[in-house]
Write a protein that holds these residues in place. Structure first.
Motif, PDB file in Angstrom:
ATOM      1  N   UNK A 168      17.573 -17.166   2.586  1.00 16.84           N
ATOM      2  CA  UNK A 168      17.107 -15.928   1.957  1.00 16.84           C
ATOM      3  C   UNK A 168      17.424 -14.681   2.776  1.00 16.84           C
ATOM      4  N   UNK A 169      18.162 -14.830   3.882  1.00 13.91           N
ATOM      5  CA  UNK A 169      18.341 -13.706   4.788  1.00 13.91           C
ATOM      6  C   UNK A 169      19.026 -12.516   4.113  1.00 13.91           C
ATOM      7  N   UNK A 170      19.865 -12.769   3.101  1.00 14.57           N
ATOM      8  CA  UNK A 170      20.568 -11.679   2.428  1.00 14.57           C
ATOM      9  C   UNK A 170      19.866 -11.222   1.154  1.00 14.57           C
ATOM     10  N   UNK A 171      18.725 -11.810   0.836  1.00 13.24           N
ATOM     11  CA  UNK A 171      17.996 -11.424  -0.368  1.00 13.24           C
ATOM     12  C   UNK A 171      17.404 -10.025  -0.216  1.00 13.24           C
ATOM     13  N   UNK A 172      17.297  -9.325  -1.338  1.00 12.63           N
ATOM     14  CA  UNK A 172      16.627  -8.027  -1.344  1.00 12.63           C
ATOM     15  C   UNK A 172      15.126  -8.267  -1.223  1.00 12.63           C
ATOM     16  N   UNK A 173      14.514  -7.725  -0.196  1.00 12.30           N
ATOM     17  CA  UNK A 173      13.106  -8.008   0.105  1.00 12.30           C
ATOM     18  C   UNK A 173      12.198  -6.938  -0.477  1.00 12.30           C
ATOM     19  N   UNK A 174      11.226  -7.375  -1.289  1.00 12.32           N
ATOM     20  CA  UNK A 174      10.195  -6.486  -1.818  1.00 12.32           C
ATOM     21  C   UNK A 174       8.878  -7.242  -1.810  1.00 12.32           C
ATOM     22  N   UNK A 175       7.949  -6.788  -1.007  1.00 14.31           N
ATOM     23  CA  UNK A 175       6.663  -7.470  -0.866  1.00 14.31           C
ATOM     24  C   UNK A 175       5.789  -7.235  -2.098  1.00 14.31           C
ATOM     25  N   UNK A 176       5.221  -8.317  -2.631  1.00 15.66           N
ATOM     26  CA  UNK A 176       4.292  -8.224  -3.752  1.00 15.66           C
ATOM     27  C   UNK A 176       2.889  -8.562  -3.280  1.00 15.66           C
ATOM     28  N   UNK A 177       1.896  -8.132  -4.040  1.00 18.18           N
ATOM     29  CA  UNK A 177       0.511  -8.417  -3.695  1.00 18.18           C
ATOM     30  C   UNK A 177       0.248  -9.917  -3.694  1.00 18.18           C
ATOM     31  N   UNK A 178       0.785 -10.610  -4.702  1.00 14.34           N
ATOM     32  CA  UNK A 178       0.544 -12.051  -4.810  1.00 14.34           C
ATOM     33  C   UNK A 178       1.131 -12.799  -3.621  1.00 14.34           C
ATOM     34  N   UNK A 179       2.344 -12.437  -3.209  1.00 10.78           N
ATOM     35  CA  UNK A 179       2.968 -13.141  -2.090  1.00 10.78           C
ATOM     36  C   UNK A 179       2.270 -12.806  -0.777  1.00 10.78           C
ATOM     37  N   UNK A 180       1.802 -11.577  -0.633  1.00 12.94           N
ATOM     38  CA  UNK A 180       1.092 -11.177   0.572  1.00 12.94           C
ATOM     39  C   UNK A 180      -0.204 -11.975   0.710  1.00 12.94           C
ATOM     40  N   UNK A 181      -0.961 -12.058  -0.377  1.00 17.44           N
ATOM     41  CA  UNK A 181      -2.186 -12.850  -0.362  1.00 17.44           C
ATOM     42  C   UNK A 181      -1.867 -14.307  -0.057  1.00 17.44           C
ATOM     43  N   UNK A 182      -0.796 -14.830  -0.659  1.00 20.14           N
ATOM     44  CA  UNK A 182      -0.416 -16.226  -0.450  1.00 20.14           C
ATOM     45  C   UNK A 182      -0.099 -16.500   1.017  1.00 20.14           C
ATOM     46  N   UNK A 183       0.550 -15.566   1.706  1.00 24.19           N
ATOM     47  CA  UNK A 183       0.844 -15.737   3.127  1.00 24.19           C
ATOM     48  C   UNK A 183      -0.439 -15.921   3.933  1.00 24.19           C
ATOM     49  N   UNK A 184      -1.396 -15.038   3.681  1.00 24.58           N
ATOM     50  CA  UNK A 184      -2.644 -15.059   4.444  1.00 24.58           C
ATOM     51  C   UNK A 184      -3.431 -16.331   4.174  1.00 24.58           C
ATOM     52  N   UNK A 185      -3.537 -16.685   2.897  1.00 20.26           N
ATOM     53  CA  UNK A 185      -4.295 -17.883   2.544  1.00 20.26           C
ATOM     54  C   UNK A 185      -3.620 -19.137   3.096  1.00 20.26           C
ATOM     55  N   UNK A 186      -2.287 -19.177   3.056  1.00 24.21           N
ATOM     56  CA  UNK A 186      -1.564 -20.338   3.575  1.00 24.21           C
ATOM     57  C   UNK A 186      -1.786 -20.481   5.083  1.00 24.21           C
ATOM     58  N   UNK A 187      -1.774 -19.364   5.805  1.00 23.50           N
ATOM     59  CA  UNK A 187      -2.000 -19.415   7.252  1.00 23.50           C
ATOM     60  C   UNK A 187      -3.401 -19.933   7.550  1.00 23.50           C
ATOM     61  N   UNK A 188      -4.395 -19.391   6.864  1.00 25.74           N
ATOM     62  CA  UNK A 188      -5.781 -19.809   7.108  1.00 25.74           C
ATOM     63  C   UNK A 188      -5.988 -21.269   6.743  1.00 25.74           C
TER      64      UNK A 188
END
Length: 285
Positions: free
Chosen positions: A80-100
């Motif tokens: 995914x290194x060349x993908x256009x990156x745009x942070x979404x609310x759903x993905x941001x929440x998913x990161x935090x919940x996955x870490x916890x």
């Protein structure tokens, strides 16, 4: 002269986020109540170095700071290194919940600044039962666009220098120069397009939570707000409006800017410690 070694442990973990495996870097120090710290747009977990190094906090809290994917020492997902990156609310929440969830944290405290200060509102709305308290630094329900983010990702502009200059403009002139320099240096090291991609969440409809504020139950999960007064991205009046809408208090920190934990850490810790003592008291009760 004795060698001064900080008590911070840094390691990597392989964590699945929305079904995709990521190699995530995190740092931690201390033991006790988990305190997960969320860095700002375009930067990384080094912003919380003072919290990780404070024995008054780490005596009672297990402070954990992870670099979001594509930030700091956390790589993009494979392919995914060349993908256009745009942070979404759903993905941001998913990161935090996955870490916890990966670390099996028992109702941690989550503290975030800027985009992190916005996402804690989303956590309060959708996952209040998962946290014992939330702390928003430079938190507002939305922000109106005030500059062209296209300048952050142009072939004829040095993106790192541009990001560093922008971060510099958000810090208080009274903040110690050594911490100001370190804060903007972290911004200069961000990957291409990452700061701009994070602002997709912060400045756009993705992160705008004004219509959801009435659905946030602060009795289900206490929410604490700390805002530096010298900030045109999240002004004191923005945090006051948020606090009024939620029926809670906000602490305005004089002579502090958009990155309180990083640009003026010693002063910031004086504001944070009483909040964490409140969390501990609630835990004891």
């Amino acid at each position: 002269m004795a060698l001064d070694i900080e008590p911070i442990l840094g390691r990597y973990a392989h964590i699945a986020i929305e079904g995709v495996r990521h190699r995530i870097y995190w740092e931690e120090a201390g033991e006790g109540i988990p305190l997960v710290c969320l860095h700002t747009a375009g930067s990384d977990g080094r912003q919380y170095r003072a919290v990780l190094n404070d024995p008054n906090i780490t005596r009672h809290f297990r402070v954990m700071v992870f670099d979001m994917p594509r930030h700091g020492k956390s790589s993009p997902a494979p392919g995914t290194v060349d993908d256009d990156y745009s942070l979404t609310a759903a993905h941001y929440v998913a990161q935090i919940m996955a870490f916890c969830e990966a670390f099996e944290l028992d109702r941690p405290v989550a503290m975030g600044c800027s985009i992190g200060g916005r996402i804690v509102l989303h956590l309060a709305r959708h996952h209040p039962q998962a946290f014992r308290a939330l702390i928003g630094l430079q938190s507002s329900a939305h922000v109106d666009p005030y500059y062209d983010t296209g300048w952050l990702d142009r072939a004829d502009v040095h993106g790192g220098r541009m990001c560093g200059a922008f971060a510099h403009s958000l810090m208080a002139p009274t903040s110690p120069s050594e911490h100001v320099d370190e804060t903007r240096w972290h911004y200069m090291q961000g990957g291409p397009g990452i700061f701009r991609g994070d602002l997709h969440f912060y400045r756009g409809a993705e992160g705008d939570i004004r219509d959801e504020l009435a659905k946030i139950d602060v009795a289900a999960c206490p929410l604490h707000l700390l805002t530096g007064e010298y900030d045109f991205s999240c002004r004191p009046e923005d945090s006051r409006a948020l606090a009024e809408a939620l029926g809670i208090e906000v602490t305005i920190m004089p002579d502090m800017g958009h990155f309180p934990m990083s640009e003026n850490p010693e002063v910031f810790l004086g504001y944070l410690r009483p909040v964490l003592e409140t969390v501990r008291a609630a835990q004891a009760a």
